[in-house]
Design a protein around this motif. Structure first.
Motif, mmCIF file in Angstrom:
data_model
loop_
_atom_site.group_PDB
_atom_site.id
_atom_site.type_symbol
_atom_site.label_atom_id
_atom_site.label_comp_id
_atom_site.label_asym_id
_atom_site.label_seq_id
_atom_site.Cartn_x
_atom_site.Cartn_y
_atom_site.Cartn_z
ATOM 1 N N MET A 1 35.704 -4.756 -40.840
ATOM 2 C CA MET A 1 35.851 -6.177 -40.530
ATOM 3 C C MET A 1 36.652 -6.300 -39.233
ATOM 4 O O MET A 1 37.727 -5.739 -39.113
ATOM 5 N N PRO A 2 36.133 -7.031 -38.269
ATOM 6 C CA PRO A 2 36.858 -7.170 -36.998
ATOM 7 C C PRO A 2 37.988 -8.195 -37.105
ATOM 8 O O PRO A 2 37.801 -9.288 -37.640
ATOM 9 N N PHE A 3 39.157 -7.821 -36.635
ATOM 10 C CA PHE A 3 40.243 -8.793 -36.587
ATOM 11 C C PHE A 3 41.091 -8.547 -35.353
ATOM 12 O O PHE A 3 41.034 -7.479 -34.746
ATOM 13 N N GLY A 4 41.834 -9.558 -34.975
ATOM 14 C CA GLY A 4 42.650 -9.511 -33.774
ATOM 15 C C GLY A 4 42.097 -10.444 -32.721
ATOM 16 O O GLY A 4 41.006 -10.992 -32.851
ATOM 17 N N GLU A 5 42.895 -10.652 -31.663
ATOM 18 C CA GLU A 5 42.459 -11.472 -30.539
ATOM 19 C C GLU A 5 42.860 -10.777 -29.249
ATOM 20 O O GLU A 5 43.936 -10.187 -29.155
ATOM 21 N N TYR A 6 41.954 -10.816 -28.277
ATOM 22 C CA TYR A 6 42.144 -10.075 -27.037
ATOM 23 C C TYR A 6 41.749 -10.935 -25.846
ATOM 24 O O TYR A 6 40.621 -11.435 -25.802
ATOM 25 N N PRO A 7 42.639 -11.100 -24.890
ATOM 26 C CA PRO A 7 42.273 -11.843 -23.673
ATOM 27 C C PRO A 7 41.527 -10.920 -22.699
ATOM 28 O O PRO A 7 41.949 -9.782 -22.458
#
Length: 142
Positions: free
Chosen positions: A1-7
């Protein structure tokens, strides 16, 4: 499951580098389409069939269902990562999501989301300012 946030940034050809944490999730290809709240949804090709089945299950006789299918399905574009782990985002989808030079690539259950930084901040702030009702989260924490 993909999680996190990346600019990340979008280059002048409309390509976004896929964060390393998400590359395996979409390595076999992906479908980009319009999402809710002005973002883009990115589904791995392997799970797109389930999305299509759900869309096909909506009643053709219901105007709201037809409108949603039209909105969601007509914006869909198939894509693959290139040799530098970039995905090309079509101009029509970039315009819909307000993606100019910067983008937030965020994980979500079963999909990724591409956001303009301003819309991302607004969406996060909206949840902080008006959290979900307690009954919606009743079974959230076991």
């Amino acid at each position: 499951m993909p999680f996190g946030e990346y600019p990340y940034t979008i280059d002048d050809k409309g390509r976004v580098v896929m964060p390393p944490a998400f590359r395996e999730f979409v390595e076999d290809g992906m479908i980009l389409t319009r999402g809710m709240e002005g973002c883009l949804y990115v589904f791995p090709v392997s799970s797109w069939k389930r999305v299509e089945e759900q869309l096909e299950g909506l009643p053709l006789t219901d105007a709201q269902s037809r409108a949603f299918v039209r909105f969601f399905y007509s914006g869909a574009n198939k894509a693959r990562l290139d040799n530098q782990s970039r995905v090309s985002v079509p101009q029509t989808l970039r315009a819909f999501a307000g993606l100019d030079s910067d983008v937030i690539v965020a994980g979500a259950p079963g999909r990724l989301e591409l956001w303009s930084p301003a819309r991302w901040e607004a969406a996060i702030t909206a949840v902080q300012d008006n959290p979900p009702k307690p009954d919606l989260l009743a079974n959230f924490v076991a």
